[in-house]
Design a protein around this motif. Structure first.
Motif, short mmCIF file in Angstrom:
data_model
loop_
_atom_site.label_atom_id
_atom_site.label_comp_id
_atom_site.label_asym_id
_atom_site.label_seq_id
_atom_site.Cartn_x
_atom_site.Cartn_y
_atom_site.Cartn_z
N LEU A 100 0.86 -1.19 0.00
CA LEU A 100 0.00 0.00 0.00
C LEU A 100 0.89 1.24 0.00
O LEU A 100 0.67 2.20 0.72
N SER A 101 1.89 1.20 -0.83
CA SER A 101 2.91 2.23 -0.85
C SER A 101 2.54 3.37 -1.78
O SER A 101 1.43 3.44 -2.31
N LEU A 102 3.51 4.24 -2.03
CA LEU A 102 3.27 5.42 -2.87
C LEU A 102 2.80 5.06 -4.29
O LEU A 102 2.00 5.78 -4.88
N LEU A 103 3.28 3.96 -4.82
CA LEU A 103 2.84 3.56 -6.16
C LEU A 103 1.34 3.25 -6.15
O LEU A 103 0.59 3.68 -7.02
N THR A 104 0.92 2.49 -5.15
CA THR A 104 -0.51 2.16 -5.04
C THR A 104 -1.33 3.42 -4.79
O THR A 104 -2.41 3.59 -5.36
N VAL A 105 -0.81 4.33 -3.97
CA VAL A 105 -1.52 5.59 -3.72
C VAL A 105 -1.65 6.39 -5.01
O VAL A 105 -2.70 6.98 -5.28
N ASN A 106 -0.62 6.38 -5.85
CA ASN A 106 -0.72 7.04 -7.15
C ASN A 106 -1.84 6.41 -7.99
O ASN A 106 -2.58 7.11 -8.68
N ALA A 107 -1.95 5.09 -7.91
CA ALA A 107 -3.02 4.40 -8.65
C ALA A 107 -4.39 4.81 -8.11
O ALA A 107 -5.32 5.09 -8.87
N LEU A 108 -4.51 4.89 -6.78
CA LEU A 108 -5.79 5.26 -6.17
C LEU A 108 -6.16 6.70 -6.53
O LEU A 108 -7.33 7.01 -6.74
N ALA A 109 -5.17 7.56 -6.59
CA ALA A 109 -5.43 8.96 -6.93
C ALA A 109 -5.91 9.10 -8.37
O ALA A 109 -6.70 9.98 -8.70
N ALA A 110 -5.45 8.19 -9.24
CA ALA A 110 -5.73 8.33 -10.67
C ALA A 110 -6.96 7.55 -11.11
O ALA A 110 -7.34 7.60 -12.27
N SER A 111 -7.59 6.80 -10.19
CA SER A 111 -8.64 5.85 -10.59
C SER A 111 -10.05 6.33 -10.25
O SER A 111 -10.24 7.14 -9.35
N GLU A 139 -10.08 4.68 1.91
CA GLU A 139 -10.78 5.80 2.56
C GLU A 139 -9.87 7.02 2.67
O GLU A 139 -10.30 8.15 2.49
N MET A 140 -8.61 6.77 2.98
CA MET A 140 -7.65 7.87 3.10
C MET A 140 -7.45 8.57 1.76
O MET A 140 -7.40 9.79 1.68
N ALA A 141 -7.32 7.76 0.72
CA ALA A 141 -7.16 8.34 -0.62
C ALA A 141 -8.39 9.17 -0.97
O ALA A 141 -8.29 10.25 -1.55
N LYS A 142 -9.55 8.64 -0.58
CA LYS A 142 -10.81 9.35 -0.85
C LYS A 142 -10.83 10.70 -0.11
O LYS A 142 -11.20 11.73 -0.67
N ALA A 143 -10.44 10.66 1.13
CA ALA A 143 -10.51 11.87 1.96
C ALA A 143 -9.50 12.92 1.51
O ALA A 143 -9.77 14.11 1.55
N ASN A 144 -8.35 12.47 1.04
CA ASN A 144 -7.26 13.42 0.80
C ASN A 144 -7.00 13.78 -0.65
O ASN A 144 -6.59 14.89 -0.95
N ILE A 145 -7.20 12.82 -1.55
CA ILE A 145 -6.81 13.14 -2.93
C ILE A 145 -7.87 12.83 -3.98
O ILE A 145 -7.83 13.40 -5.06
N ASN A 146 -8.82 11.95 -3.69
CA ASN A 146 -9.72 11.51 -4.76
C ASN A 146 -11.12 11.22 -4.21
O ASN A 146 -11.50 10.06 -4.04
N PRO A 147 -11.91 12.26 -3.94
CA PRO A 147 -13.21 12.09 -3.28
C PRO A 147 -14.18 11.20 -4.05
O PRO A 147 -15.07 10.61 -3.46
N ALA A 148 -14.01 11.08 -5.36
CA ALA A 148 -14.98 10.32 -6.18
C ALA A 148 -14.66 8.82 -6.23
O ALA A 148 -15.41 8.04 -6.81
N LEU A 149 -13.56 8.43 -5.61
CA LEU A 149 -13.12 7.02 -5.69
C LEU A 149 -14.16 6.08 -5.07
O LEU A 149 -14.65 6.33 -3.98
N ILE A 150 -14.49 5.00 -5.79
CA ILE A 150 -15.41 4.00 -5.23
C ILE A 150 -14.79 2.60 -5.31
O ILE A 150 -13.82 2.38 -6.02
N ILE A 151 -15.39 1.67 -4.55
CA ILE A 151 -15.00 0.27 -4.67
C ILE A 151 -15.80 -0.34 -5.81
O ILE A 151 -17.02 -0.42 -5.75
N GLU A 152 -15.12 -0.73 -6.86
CA GLU A 152 -15.79 -1.38 -8.00
C GLU A 152 -16.35 -2.72 -7.54
O GLU A 152 -17.48 -3.08 -7.88
N GLY A 153 -15.55 -3.43 -6.78
CA GLY A 153 -16.01 -4.71 -6.27
C GLY A 153 -14.87 -5.56 -5.76
O GLY A 153 -13.70 -5.32 -6.07
#
Ligand SMILES: Nc1ncnc2c1ncn2[C@@H]1O[C@H](COP(=O)(O)OP(=O)(O)O)[C@@H](O)[C@H]1O
Ligand SMILES: [Mg+2]
Length: 260
Positions: free
Chosen positions: A129-140, A165-179
């Motif tokens: 769950l490192s910076l690379l994954t956070v970059n993915a969460l921010a872009a998705s 949830e952290m990514a949602k709160a800080n960088i990407n509010p529209a992020l959802i769990i696809e499944g």
């Protein structure tokens, strides 16, 4: 365009397999797809037949050196499926961009300049769950979580969801769990059925109906540099990934009708 990050901080749970085969299934349903390999191991790149020597510019060059995204896109043997490959260089990326401003949104910024845009981008994340994954969460737009039908399946999931949830709160509010997608399901194994039932009880509708069985053809396909759908179209694994792709397309429809 819809961007889906394939995330689980455990290794060997089927992230790369799902990235490659969901992508292939989507192309067979008429979509154009771009895979971004964000794992320094480069398994998605290898599994699509991209030799290391043929990986000119990679996701490392995109994230660290700010190379033009067009120069990082490689064709694959599958029509309408392209990939931004990775190699071992990427394991140093976190250190190199770790102190920079905007370090979590470098991938997102790079994707903004993508043109023409594919129908789907699938991001194969590293087992952390490192910076690379956070970059993915921010872009998705959404997150797809493969879970192995084994005893420890749910372990680590709460940490993963917290990161989302952290990514949602800080960088990407529209992020959802696809499944959440159950994989390596073994019909003959009672534990598999038990784990699947357990996960469905805990997570309810977040779990895809489709379960990917443990299937030897799925494991064989990467050594031929092909998705399983291009290796054995009618095996149980291929059918499951087609079903998953249809489920994802069907889930999308009501939203489109509302015009969102
Ligand atoms: N449904 C499946 N049936 C059989 N083998 C599978 C299946 N899904 C994945 N595998 C195999 O399990 C291993 C780990 O899968 P992989 O997708 O590389 O996981 P991750 O990317 O999460 O580390 C690989 O050798 C892969 O071929
Ligand atoms: Mg992988």
């Amino acid at each position: 365009m819809k961007t889906i990050a394939i995330v689980n901080q455990k290794g060997g749970v089927g992230k790369t397999t799902t990235t490659i085969n969901l992508a292939a299934a989507l192309t067979l349903l008429g979509k154009t797809v771009l895979i971004i390999d964000l794992d320094p191991q480069g398994n998605a790149s290898t599994g699509l037949g991209l030799l290391r020597a043929d990986r000119n510019q990679t996701s490392y060059d995109l994230l660290v050196d700010g190379v033009d995204i067009d120069d990082t896109i490689h064709e694959t043997s599958v029509p309408n499926l392209q990939i931004i490959p990775s190699d071992m260089d990427l394991s140093g990326a976190e250190l190199e961009i770790g102190e920079q401003a905007g370090r979590t949104t470098r991938l997102k910024s790079a994707l903004n300049s993508l043109s023409p845009k594919p129908d789907y981008i699938l991001i194969d994340c590293p087992p952390s769950l490192s910076l690379l994954t956070v970059n993915a969460l921010a872009a998705s737009d959404s997150v797809l979580v493969p879970l192995q039908c084994e005893f420890y399946a749910l372990e680590g999931l709460s940490q993963l969801l917290k990161t989302v949830e952290m990514a949602k709160a800080n960088i990407n509010p529209a992020l959802i769990i696809e499944g959440v997608m159950l994989t390596m399901y073994d019909q003959r194994n009672r534990l598999s059925a038990q784990v699947a039932a357990d996960v469905r009880k805990h997570l309810g509708r977040a779990v895809f109906k489709t379960m990917v069985p443990r299937n030897v053809r799925i494991a064989e396909a990467p050594s031929y540099g092909r998705p399983v759908l291009m290796y054995d179209r009618n095996c149980a694994g291929s059918i499951a990934y087609m079903d998953l792709a249809k489920e994802i397309l069907a889930r999308r429809k009501p939203e489109q009708k509302r015009g969102t």
